[in-house]
Scaffold this active site. Sequence first.
Site, PDB file in Angstrom:
ATOM      1  N   THR A 273       0.805  -1.214   0.000  1.00 61.99           N
ATOM      2  CA  THR A 273       0.000   0.000   0.000  1.00 61.99           C
ATOM      3  C   THR A 273       0.843   1.272   0.000  1.00 61.99           C
ATOM      4  OG1 THR A 273      -0.171  -0.177   2.411  1.00 61.99           O
ATOM      5  CG2 THR A 273      -1.952  -1.127   1.124  1.00 61.99           C
ATOM      6  N   PHE A 403      -7.940   3.933   5.085  1.00 61.94           N
ATOM      7  CA  PHE A 403      -7.262   3.026   6.017  1.00 61.94           C
ATOM      8  C   PHE A 403      -8.222   2.016   6.644  1.00 61.94           C
ATOM      9  CE2 PHE A 403      -4.847   7.081   6.195  1.00 61.94           C
ATOM     10  CZ  PHE A 403      -3.647   6.621   5.667  1.00 61.94           C
ATOM     11  N   CYS A 410      -6.319   0.308   9.617  1.00 65.26           N
ATOM     12  CA  CYS A 410      -4.892   0.011   9.526  1.00 65.26           C
ATOM     13  C   CYS A 410      -4.154   0.545  10.755  1.00 65.26           C
ATOM     14  CB  CYS A 410      -4.314   0.640   8.263  1.00 65.26           C
ATOM     15  SG  CYS A 410      -2.518   0.511   8.137  1.00 65.26           S
TER      16      CYS A 410
END
Length: 579
Positions: A273, A403, A410
């Site tokens: 990512t 996220f 995350c």
Amino acid sequence: MTETMKLERIPMPDKMPVVGNMLSIDKDAPLQDMMRLTRELGPIFRMDMMGTPILIVSGHDLVDELCDEKRFDKAVRGSLRRVRAIGGDGLFTGDTQEANWSKAHNILLPTFSRQAMSNYFPMMLDVATQLCLKWERLNQDDEIDIVHDMTAVALDTIGICGFNYRFNSFYRQDYHPFINALTNTLETCMMQRGLPFESTLLRRRLDQMEKDVSYMNTLVDDIIAERRKSGDRATNDLLNYMLDGVDKVTGESLSDENIRFQINTFLIAGHETTSGLMSFTLHFLMNHPDVLEKAYEEVDRVLGRDISVQPTLKQVNQLTYVTQILFEALRLYPTAPAFSVYPYKDEIIGGKYKIKERTFTTVLSLMLHRDKRVWGENADNFDPENFSKEAMAARPANAYKPFGNGQRACIGRQFAMQEAVLVMGMILQRFELVDYLNYKLLLKESLSIKPEGLKMKVRLRKDVTRSTLVPGSAPEGDAAATGLADSASRPSHGTPALVLYGSNLGTTEDFARDLARTADLNGFDVTLAELDEYAGKLPKGAPILIACSSYNGAPPDNAAKFIDWLDNASDGAAEGISY
């Protein structure tokens, strides 16, 4: 009118017998096909995947409901479920109800605190410097494979910060064998769709995946075993945090197997990512000269023009416009482009769409971030001003989800953003970016998204200097720079002051300690404490300063009792209290 009469049927694309909508989505570009279907069918639609229903949702008003963790939980199914071959019950691929998920979550939260970010910074700087040295030595006609080099930065950064292992990507022509094994494994997980005879057709890939998983697990297991054997606890990396960490709820530590799953998880998320984010950002900078010019101005002002002087963490945190650019790149192309949830029981969202219990529901962030009701008529355009302080304050909750959501968001987002801001800052400090191919964006989809075939050239900026002085800079912590040089001589007037904080990661606690120090320097008699210690017993008369974060919408662990008291306090409970 009955509730049933109010409900509306969720639209769906045409389907085929038996396979339903399995062939409605391009296997090589499923996300882009879902974007197309969203434009055709609207902010919510359903598909029939060989008898299994799934929903695709992107309208902000509907997503806002799906983000309610009292009603919906993260769904680990489909391709993500298959990634458990290497991620196991780690933070990314574990179910929320699994014991190891909450245990690891509690242990790992402090590893992304403000202090931890400071500890990782020199290691991040090490890798970013390697990238810049490579580019400085290129000829002007040498092309750069951006995705390759951004992947190298991200992989090497998580390798050294995660477990003090150097993949040394800038000292080899190809990727380290680990990254090839990981890439092949992720591709195999993503291409499986549950079609008849699929395991037969993919036999060679599945056999190779088994070998790749074994190789990756062995490498990580050896690293863990060597660290335990050496007894080295001086290194400030994630591995030592996991080896020494104890869950304060259960009193248990992580097993070596689960530590392996966590390391694999960080390697997946850390290289996939973040590398995509930096790649998209460079593409947008080359295509928006006004934004690029403004970014150069900020970098020159904050970092200076002397590239022999390494940036500090304090300076990197001052690159606010560069951060806006990165956030905007994540808006248009969130490298975690979707997340999935399921309802605990039958639910109705938007007042008219019924979702049955445990229905696999995907939030398509790629289109949520283009909802014109939130982002305006120019939602498809790149504009970093979407992340000015004023714009962010005015935006509704859950409109921006690069996220993920809530407790399953995350855990390493601060890590990723610190790394990306540092790398972008150092690149802009040094280089002119040359889009010599007039590149047109093409997406490559796997577990994340990246620009396919993105290349550029760089030239060292003409006004770059290599002296040892940066005009106007002051050492961090310099008393003159902070204005506290005469603090020791300030008299104390003894007025009591209470500073309370709620903090999970330590950042807000640090802010509270700064407040306490400032109050102390100004003569107050200061008491510093956690909010929960004063639930229902706030003193009257003395000024009270409160610093409290929210953890994904919930109070920090050491403020939960205080918030509960506030919610249930009787009228007048705060009368006479000055805060």
